[in-house]
Design an enzyme around this catalytic site. Structure first.
Site, PDB file in Angstrom:
ATOM      1  CG  HIS A 194      41.257 -43.361  15.637  1.00 59.02           C
ATOM      2  ND1 HIS A 194      40.177 -42.857  14.968  1.00 59.02           N
ATOM      3  CD2 HIS A 194      40.807 -44.422  16.320  1.00 59.02           C
ATOM      4  CE1 HIS A 194      39.112 -43.565  15.253  1.00 59.02           C
ATOM      5  NE2 HIS A 194      39.465 -44.534  16.072  1.00 59.02           N
TER       6      HIS A 194
HETATM    7  C1  T46 Z   1      37.212 -46.582  17.125  1.00 56.78           C
HETATM    8  C2  T46 Z   1      36.411 -46.806  15.896  1.00 56.78           C
HETATM    9  C3  T46 Z   1      36.173 -48.262  15.621  1.00 56.78           C
HETATM   10  C4  T46 Z   1      31.910 -39.171  21.043  1.00 56.78           C
HETATM   11  O1  T46 Z   1      31.584 -38.041  21.438  1.00 56.78           O
HETATM   12  N1  T46 Z   1      31.697 -40.264  21.831  1.00 56.78           N
HETATM   13  C5  T46 Z   1      32.033 -41.523  21.459  1.00 56.78           C
HETATM   14  O2  T46 Z   1      31.814 -42.485  22.222  1.00 56.78           O
HETATM   15  C6  T46 Z   1      32.645 -41.697  20.175  1.00 56.78           C
HETATM   16  C7  T46 Z   1      33.050 -43.103  19.708  1.00 56.78           C
HETATM   17  C8  T46 Z   1      32.839 -40.609  19.392  1.00 56.78           C
HETATM   18  N2  T46 Z   1      32.469 -39.372  19.818  1.00 56.78           N
HETATM   19  C9  T46 Z   1      32.664 -38.222  18.925  1.00 56.78           C
HETATM   20  C10 T46 Z   1      34.112 -37.859  18.645  1.00 56.78           C
HETATM   21  C11 T46 Z   1      34.059 -37.268  17.266  1.00 56.78           C
HETATM   22  O3  T46 Z   1      33.751 -35.893  17.352  1.00 56.78           O
HETATM   23  O4  T46 Z   1      32.101 -38.542  17.656  1.00 56.78           O
HETATM   24  C12 T46 Z   1      32.868 -37.981  16.621  1.00 56.78           C
HETATM   25  C13 T46 Z   1      33.286 -39.057  15.615  1.00 56.78           C
HETATM   26  O5  T46 Z   1      34.246 -39.928  16.245  1.00 56.78           O
HETATM   27  P1  T46 Z   1      35.412 -40.632  15.428  1.00 56.78           P
HETATM   28  O6  T46 Z   1      35.839 -39.788  14.294  1.00 56.78           O
HETATM   29  O7  T46 Z   1      36.477 -41.050  16.406  1.00 56.78           O
HETATM   30  O8  T46 Z   1      34.645 -41.938  14.872  1.00 56.78           O
HETATM   31  P2  T46 Z   1      35.278 -43.191  14.125  1.00 56.78           P
HETATM   32  O9  T46 Z   1      34.143 -43.973  13.602  1.00 56.78           O
HETATM   33  O10 T46 Z   1      36.332 -42.790  13.174  1.00 56.78           O
HETATM   34  O11 T46 Z   1      36.001 -44.055  15.306  1.00 56.78           O
HETATM   35  C14 T46 Z   1      35.208 -44.739  16.241  1.00 56.78           C
HETATM   36  C15 T46 Z   1      35.789 -44.580  17.646  1.00 56.78           C
HETATM   37  O12 T46 Z   1      35.971 -43.184  17.928  1.00 56.78           O
HETATM   38  C16 T46 Z   1      37.122 -45.262  17.793  1.00 56.78           C
HETATM   39  O13 T46 Z   1      37.430 -45.381  19.184  1.00 56.78           O
HETATM   40  O14 T46 Z   1      38.052 -47.405  17.484  1.00 56.78           O
HETATM   41  O15 T46 Z   1      35.150 -46.114  15.897  1.00 56.78           O
END
Ligand code: T46
Length: 135
Positions: free
Chosen positions: A50
């Site tokens: 993303h």
């Molecule tokens: C990024 C990379 C490096 C939350 O509720 N709060 C939070 O602060 C975060 C980071 C995530 N979430 C929830 C949203 C999703 O339902 O946790 C779940 C997994 O998040 P996501 O799929 O976005 O995780 P990554 O590891 O793919 O991405 C994360 C960050 O979201 C993103 O900003 O730059 O790490």
């Protein structure tokens, strides 16, 4: 500051081990509003996939190693993180992917904003269209 920029933190070494510190207003180019971390990542897992419209972050390998793939819509670089005394700056409008996590890797992220889902672009073609629109 360009995404991929390496920010070195102070490192105090002595016979008891190393100590690094990060002070708000000194070492990070934004006010830190949120901290989150990735851990217990299974072998072969990929994260990210993303971009963000506004969010700024600094990514640190607190333990172990992983790769950060950064794409500005024109070129793609891979940055390997494996030490906790530096972080990689991640600005807006950068597509990011994370993979190659070692066993026991811990990724700490310092973020400029709270979690806001509407700041994410989770579709690569949507990302290309968005950055073409703001140029
Ligand atoms: C990024 C990379 C490096 C939350 O509720 N709060 C939070 O602060 C975060 C980071 C995530 N979430 C929830 C949203 C999703 O339902 O946790 C779940 C997994 O998040 P996501 O799929 O976005 O995780 P990554 O590891 O793919 O991405 C994360 C960050 O979201 C993103 O900003 O730059 O790490």
């Amino acid at each position: 500051m360009k995404s991929g920029y390496k920010i070195e933190f102070p490192k105090i070494t002595d016979s008891r081990g190393n100590l690094s510190f990060i002070e708000g207003g000194h070492h990070i180019p934004f006010h830190i509003k949120r901290v989150y971390y990735l851990y217990d990542v299974p072998g072969g897992a990929e994260r990210g996939g993303h971009s963000h419209k506004e969010l700024q972050q600094v990514v640190i390998a607190m333990s172990g190693s992983f790769d950060l793939i950064l794409d500005d819509g024109t070129s793609r670089i891979t940055v390997s993180l494996n030490r906790s005394h530096y972080g990689i700056y991640l600005g807006p409008n950068t597509w990011r992917e994370m993979d190659n996590f070692s066993s026991g890797a811990v990724c700490l992220v310092l973020a400029s904003e709270n979690y806001i889902e509407s700041d994410y672009i989770r579709d690569y073609n949507g990302f290309l269209e968005y950055i073409a629109g703001i140029k």
